[in-house]
Design a protein around this motif. Structure first.
Motif, mmCIF file in Angstrom:
data_model
loop_
_atom_site.group_PDB
_atom_site.id
_atom_site.type_symbol
_atom_site.label_atom_id
_atom_site.label_comp_id
_atom_site.label_asym_id
_atom_site.label_seq_id
_atom_site.Cartn_x
_atom_site.Cartn_y
_atom_site.Cartn_z
ATOM 1 N N VAL A 136 0.830 -1.206 0.000
ATOM 2 C CA VAL A 136 0.000 0.000 0.000
ATOM 3 C C VAL A 136 0.864 1.256 0.000
ATOM 4 O O VAL A 136 0.609 2.209 -0.743
ATOM 5 C CB VAL A 136 -0.971 -0.010 1.206
ATOM 6 N N VAL A 137 1.928 1.271 0.798
ATOM 7 C CA VAL A 137 2.809 2.435 0.862
ATOM 8 C C VAL A 137 3.526 2.643 -0.473
ATOM 9 O O VAL A 137 3.613 3.771 -0.968
ATOM 10 C CB VAL A 137 3.817 2.283 2.029
ATOM 11 N N VAL A 138 4.026 1.570 -1.072
ATOM 12 C CA VAL A 138 4.695 1.689 -2.374
ATOM 13 C C VAL A 138 3.703 2.171 -3.434
ATOM 14 O O VAL A 138 4.030 3.028 -4.265
ATOM 15 C CB VAL A 138 5.343 0.341 -2.773
ATOM 16 N N GLY A 139 2.484 1.668 -3.394
ATOM 17 C CA GLY A 139 1.471 2.131 -4.341
ATOM 18 C C GLY A 139 1.137 3.600 -4.153
ATOM 19 O O GLY A 139 0.943 4.334 -5.121
ATOM 20 N N ALA A 140 1.089 4.062 -2.903
ATOM 21 C CA ALA A 140 0.816 5.484 -2.649
ATOM 22 C C ALA A 140 1.962 6.357 -3.121
ATOM 23 O O ALA A 140 1.750 7.440 -3.671
ATOM 24 C CB ALA A 140 0.562 5.695 -1.156
ATOM 25 N N VAL A 141 3.188 5.898 -2.910
ATOM 26 C CA VAL A 141 4.348 6.682 -3.363
ATOM 27 C C VAL A 141 4.391 6.741 -4.883
ATOM 28 O O VAL A 141 4.597 7.796 -5.471
ATOM 29 C CB VAL A 141 5.654 6.088 -2.783
ATOM 30 N N VAL A 142 4.187 5.621 -5.551
ATOM 31 C CA VAL A 142 4.214 5.595 -7.012
ATOM 32 C C VAL A 142 3.038 6.401 -7.576
ATOM 33 O O VAL A 142 3.189 7.153 -8.536
ATOM 34 C CB VAL A 142 4.205 4.148 -7.534
ATOM 35 N N GLY A 143 1.864 6.252 -6.982
ATOM 36 C CA GLY A 143 0.701 7.020 -7.443
ATOM 37 C C GLY A 143 0.846 8.506 -7.185
ATOM 38 O O GLY A 143 0.393 9.331 -7.979
#
Length: 172
Positions: free
Chosen positions: A98-105
């Motif tokens: 979730v954190v990686v997805g938020a950073v990439v998004g």
């Protein structure tokens, strides 16, 4: 208002992580309730109050009944708790995703601003309510397909829960 929407988003993410980490069906239902209430509250903040009400009725009215019935068939003598090592590992792994997805998004320039479905101009009916009439007039086939899909899902879940030991109901 922005803080409340952020709180609802975090509750939705944590509720989804609670369901996905799968400690036990007994504890997973708590995550399901938290995620569904937070998601529907999030929809209300966007102005989609009618659709939010329909989703609350579907999630908490229908799916939890099936979930409780399935849980009653799969009585675990020693269910896993939240503090077990495997559950914590799943939670940390999915939280990292979730954190990686938020950073990439967040770095891709995706806008967080969105419009609402309030009426505009001379159109006096909200867009989420007017879509219901279209759903019932043109969506009959989709309702039938969805009903058959839910019935099939119910039988698949009941067969998976039954297992080799025939679940909690052994005399039947």
């Amino acid at each position: 208002m922005m803080n409340f929407v952020l709180f609802l988003g975090l509750c939705f993410v944590f509720g989804s992580l609670a369901v996905a980490s799968n400690p036990s069906p007994y504890y997973g239902v708590v995550g399901l309730v938290v995620a569904s209430i937070a998601g529907c509250g999030w929809l209300v903040s966007l102005g989609v109050s009618f659709m939010s009400l329909v989703l609350v009725m579907v999630y908490l009215g229908g799916m939890l009944v099936v979930f409780v019935y399935s849980v009653s068939l799969a009585a675990d003598p020693y269910p896993e708790a939240w503090a077990d090592l495997g559950v914590i590992g799943y939670g940390v792994g999915m939280g990292l995703v979730v954190v990686v997805g938020a950073v990439v998004g967040g770095s891709s320039g995706v806008s967080l601003e969105s419009g609402t479905v309030d009426n505009s101009g001379l159109f006096s009916v909200r867009l989420d309510v007017s879509g219901v009439a279209l759903l019932y007039s043109c969506g009959v086939g989709l309702f039938l397909i969805g009903g058959w899909g839910l019935l099939l899902t119910l039988f698949v879940v009941l067969e998976l829960v039954r297992g080799l030991s025939r679940g909690a109901i052994r005399a039947v």
